[in-house]
Scaffold this active site. Sequence first.
Site, mmCIF file in Angstrom:
data_model
loop_
_atom_site.group_PDB
_atom_site.id
_atom_site.type_symbol
_atom_site.label_atom_id
_atom_site.label_comp_id
_atom_site.label_asym_id
_atom_site.label_seq_id
_atom_site.Cartn_x
_atom_site.Cartn_y
_atom_site.Cartn_z
ATOM 1 N N SER A 47 0.262 0.427 0.209
ATOM 2 C CA SER A 47 -0.152 1.473 -1.087
ATOM 3 C C SER A 47 0.307 0.800 -2.200
ATOM 4 O O SER A 47 -0.426 -0.161 -2.591
ATOM 5 C CB SER A 47 0.642 2.679 -0.739
ATOM 6 O OG SER A 47 0.203 3.866 -1.573
ATOM 7 N N ASP A 53 -8.458 8.692 3.647
ATOM 8 C CA ASP A 53 -7.164 8.616 2.565
ATOM 9 C C ASP A 53 -7.749 9.153 1.371
ATOM 10 O O ASP A 53 -8.557 8.466 0.632
ATOM 11 C CB ASP A 53 -6.770 6.930 2.489
ATOM 12 C CG ASP A 53 -5.628 6.817 1.933
ATOM 13 O OD1 ASP A 53 -5.098 7.673 1.035
ATOM 14 O OD2 ASP A 53 -4.964 5.779 1.764
ATOM 15 N N HIS A 71 -4.179 8.090 4.768
ATOM 16 C CA HIS A 71 -3.073 7.258 4.175
ATOM 17 C C HIS A 71 -2.220 6.615 5.014
ATOM 18 O O HIS A 71 -1.398 5.592 4.805
ATOM 19 C CB HIS A 71 -2.252 7.917 2.898
ATOM 20 C CG HIS A 71 -1.919 6.966 2.143
ATOM 21 N ND1 HIS A 71 -2.604 6.136 1.491
ATOM 22 C CD2 HIS A 71 -0.515 6.759 1.431
ATOM 23 C CE1 HIS A 71 -1.545 5.307 0.418
ATOM 24 N NE2 HIS A 71 -0.514 5.852 0.489
#
Length: 814
Positions: free
Chosen positions: A662, A747, A782
């Site tokens: 991320s 995501d 995610h």
Amino acid sequence: MLLSENRGQTSLDWRKLLHQLSIVDLAGFEGGSSLITKSSFVKPEIERYPVAVGEWSVILLFNLESPGTKGTTEYRLMSQAPEPDQGTVVTKSEGLQTALQAGRQEVICLPKTLTRPHKLVSPDGTDVRQDPYYWLRADNREDLEVIRHLEEENEYAQAVMADTEGLQKQLYKEMRGRIQEEDQSAPQRSMGWFYYDRTLEGKQYKVHCRRKVPTDAGPPSERDTLQGAGPEEVLLDENDEAEQQKFYKTRAVDPSPDQKLLAYAEDTKGGEKFTLHVLNIATREQLISEPIKDTAGRVAWASDSKTLFYVTKDKLDRPCKVWRHKLGSMPGEDTLVYEEMDDSFYLSLYRSRSDKLLLMNAWSIGTSDTHFLPSDTPDGALKVIMPRKKNVSYGVHHRQNHIFIAIRDEQRFNSELLVAPLSDPTQTQVLLDHKMDVKLDSVEVSEIFLVAFQRIKGLKVATIYKLPAGKAPSVLENGQQLIFEEPAYTLNPGSQGDFNSDILRLEYTSLTTPTSILDHNMASGNRVTKKVQPVQGGFDMSKYLTEKLWAPSEGVEVPISLVYRRDLAKLDGTDPLLLQGYGSYGICEDPCFDPARLSLLDRGFIFGIAHVRGGGEMGRKWYEDGKFLQKRNTFVDFIACAEHLISIKYTSPSRLCIEGRSAGGLTMGAVVNMRPDLFSAVIMRVPFVDCLTDMLDDTLPLTFIEKEEWGDPNEQEFYDYMKTYSPVDNISKAAYPNLLATGGLHDFQVGYWEPAKFVAKLREYKTNQNMLCFKCEMAGGHTAQSGRFDRLKDTAFEFAFLLKTQLLLGQTSA
């Protein structure tokens, strides 16, 4: 796995090579030439004829160039394999592995990403960026051309990694073999019940359970067990719910105050939008006629066990509305209790541990305020504790007629602890004052004790204070500090039980210590280990060593946590090392145990975490020195950690691998652009690599709140600065390391198109033949896959990628 043999060549035994490359069970197949793969990424000029062999697609190749003139790639792949040693796993030489990989890269066709002209103009109109891959963004996740592109990327990644499929299976077997599949969490005593989770052999998800506390059990104790407790009640079996889903995740598995009902929320897409249900535990009846969709997944029960509060999201996935639901009514009749109008704020909701207050927290990065409502008056109006003020954030804990407030502002940047009457929260008194070198991380409050969790030199410590009976404390003194001996570890409060309990539950782990659940009796000082994460397969903690090092970086010392096998690490510069980094939001990447990681450590890898600026390990200033217009400090620190590890011979550039997820993926993208020569391999999980473009787009989820972290590129100063490090915008003509990027189609936090665009552009620019793959999870978000075993398959793929880059495909686990 790509293999071929020139037609008519009879001197080469291709079966032996298949054995050498871990392809088995081909008995009975007759033919001269073969391509073994699970994809179609083979150059079209090679004539192919498919034959099925077991689970493999075997393709006979003809019309190949004769060896001896140009020495074809296909022939090299066959002829350079050494004679296998029957019945054993053969370790191929580094030279052979390099040759095989180079040949494979020549044979497999790269995905052809279309380019389409697209201009991105800066807010002031003075700067124009070209983004020919902008078309890869499909907000509806249904564009057929985009979906096909992602599928082709997945097929290509599979083809490139085809020679590791045997290794992936071995890694998966190892990692799953360390899991005690049938297991149970440490029971937590609350409201007359022991609550716990179970996992079942062969099943991927949790079973939420409880058992009645015996009537003669006495007060909560660190020595409580399930012995003598009532029969088990299954509250929710996630396996049953997940059976028909490709993705499944729960939140808010939350019993009502009278312990008769269960609220739970489930996400079946991976997009973090949860559908809310309420279940009668005894009858199994669903009590909400139409499940409530698009919630944030958290709930708060009122004391009547009939009123439930929840938060819903807007079209940009921002939790922004608090609703009140009365059981027995239709969801369409629910009452809107609060709506957050500032797009940069999110809402969260919880019930105080005292059970007396319902608390709603409105927060942005750096700013927050809290409203409360007595839980026995659910129809009342929310009241604010302290009015919202920019760059002031606070958390609230309730006890009797007073509240504890952990507050942070620009002067008290490491936070201090206040106490105030609930009737007038403005009348505060300092209990723990602000310290320049100690950060107040969190607070736990019970009827009798208060526990302050603080960070000192990067490590978290817990200090216990006894509270006066029947009144608010005027001072906190004679604190009892809990001591842990390892040089680097993680310490967190666990889920706490009854409010009047003397028991403090802790979670402790380190890079060598499996996660341990500890119950500490704050009255007696006695501590009992309730559970240690079981690690099957003969794990011996004494074989591993953890260290804490410090790397100099532009006037600061950056901590590094390390772990390695004592008997395998040579520390002479030849060891492969995987260095992890994050460095955003003030999040602390504390060192914790991961049984899957043993598959790398047992093959000679060193593992490290660089605690760079932008994280919170060293206090609030450490975070603030790695955000906004100082964000590049994060990348400078990570590079400094890498260089330090090389300088003290823990690794070398040809053996140094890095990974980040991320915002940590942004760190990876930035440092690999800055120093592509410093690293051998990079893993970027759901990486935020197109930050400038996406931060300019207010139609995307998170953009408004993220401006508090990165700055607003609509302002020229931030636009110019962000452009200097935005990974997609800084790809250059250079020899890049081997690189694997991952994404999730659903995501909403980091759009799948960010890694897709990064990889497409990097293919255009990089000047060498190193591996470059993009793997997109088509049924996840995610957090990728949701099942505990499915996640191991992703890890096995990534570990195989690392071992392949380090020419360790035949390396067995020690």
